[in-house]
Design a protein around this motif. Structure first.
Motif, short mmCIF file in Angstrom:
data_model
loop_
_atom_site.label_atom_id
_atom_site.label_comp_id
_atom_site.label_asym_id
_atom_site.label_seq_id
_atom_site.Cartn_x
_atom_site.Cartn_y
_atom_site.Cartn_z
N UNK A 84 0.85 -1.19 0.00
CA UNK A 84 0.00 0.00 0.00
C UNK A 84 0.89 1.24 0.00
N UNK A 85 0.51 2.22 -0.79
CA UNK A 85 1.21 3.50 -0.80
C UNK A 85 0.56 4.43 0.20
N UNK A 86 1.28 4.72 1.27
CA UNK A 86 0.77 5.60 2.32
C UNK A 86 1.14 7.04 2.00
N UNK A 87 0.32 8.00 2.43
CA UNK A 87 0.64 9.42 2.20
C UNK A 87 1.85 9.85 3.03
N UNK A 147 0.13 -2.10 11.98
CA UNK A 147 -0.47 -3.23 11.28
C UNK A 147 -1.62 -2.80 10.36
N UNK A 148 -1.79 -1.52 10.15
CA UNK A 148 -2.90 -1.01 9.33
C UNK A 148 -2.86 -1.60 7.92
N UNK A 149 -4.04 -1.84 7.39
CA UNK A 149 -4.15 -2.46 6.07
C UNK A 149 -4.64 -1.49 5.00
#
Length: 83
Positions: free
Chosen positions: A1-4, A37-39
Motif C-alpha cells: 500500500x502506498x501511504x501518504x 499493522x494497518x491495512x
C-alpha cells in the motif's frame, strides 16, 4: 500500500482519544501496534480526516487521524471497533 507522506509524521494524541482509550480499554502501545499493522485508509466523513483500517484483539477497528501539515504531526482523533 502506498501511504501518504503524513503517515511517517510523529503522533499527537488528542484529549478526546485519551478518554476513549480508557473507555475502550486500549493503550498507546496498542494504538501504535494498530497503526503499524494497518491495512488501508480512506477519507473520513469529516473533511481533512482519514479513517485507518486495522485490527485489534481479533476485531476490525478504525483509527481516525487528522494530519497537521503545519506542525507535521499526525493527530489521532479517536479509535473504535467496527461492529
Amino acid at each position: 500500500m502506498n501511504w501518504p507522506s503524513w503517515w511517517e509524521w510523529e503522533l499527537e494524541l488528542s484529549p478526546h482519544l485519551e478518554k476513549r482509550m480508557v473507555q475502550r480499554d486500549f493503550t498507546e502501545i496498542d494504538l501504535r501496534t494498530m497503526l503499524h499493522q494497518a491495512t488501508g485508509y480512506h477519507p473520513d466523513v469529516e473533511p481533512g480526516r482519514w479513517a485507518i483500517e486495522t485490527r485489534h484483539r481479533g476485531s476490525a477497528w478504525e483509527v481516525i487521524v487528522e494530519p497537521d501539515h503545519t506542525a507535521r504531526q499526525m493527530v489521532v482523533v479517536t479509535a473504535y471497533p467496527l461492529t
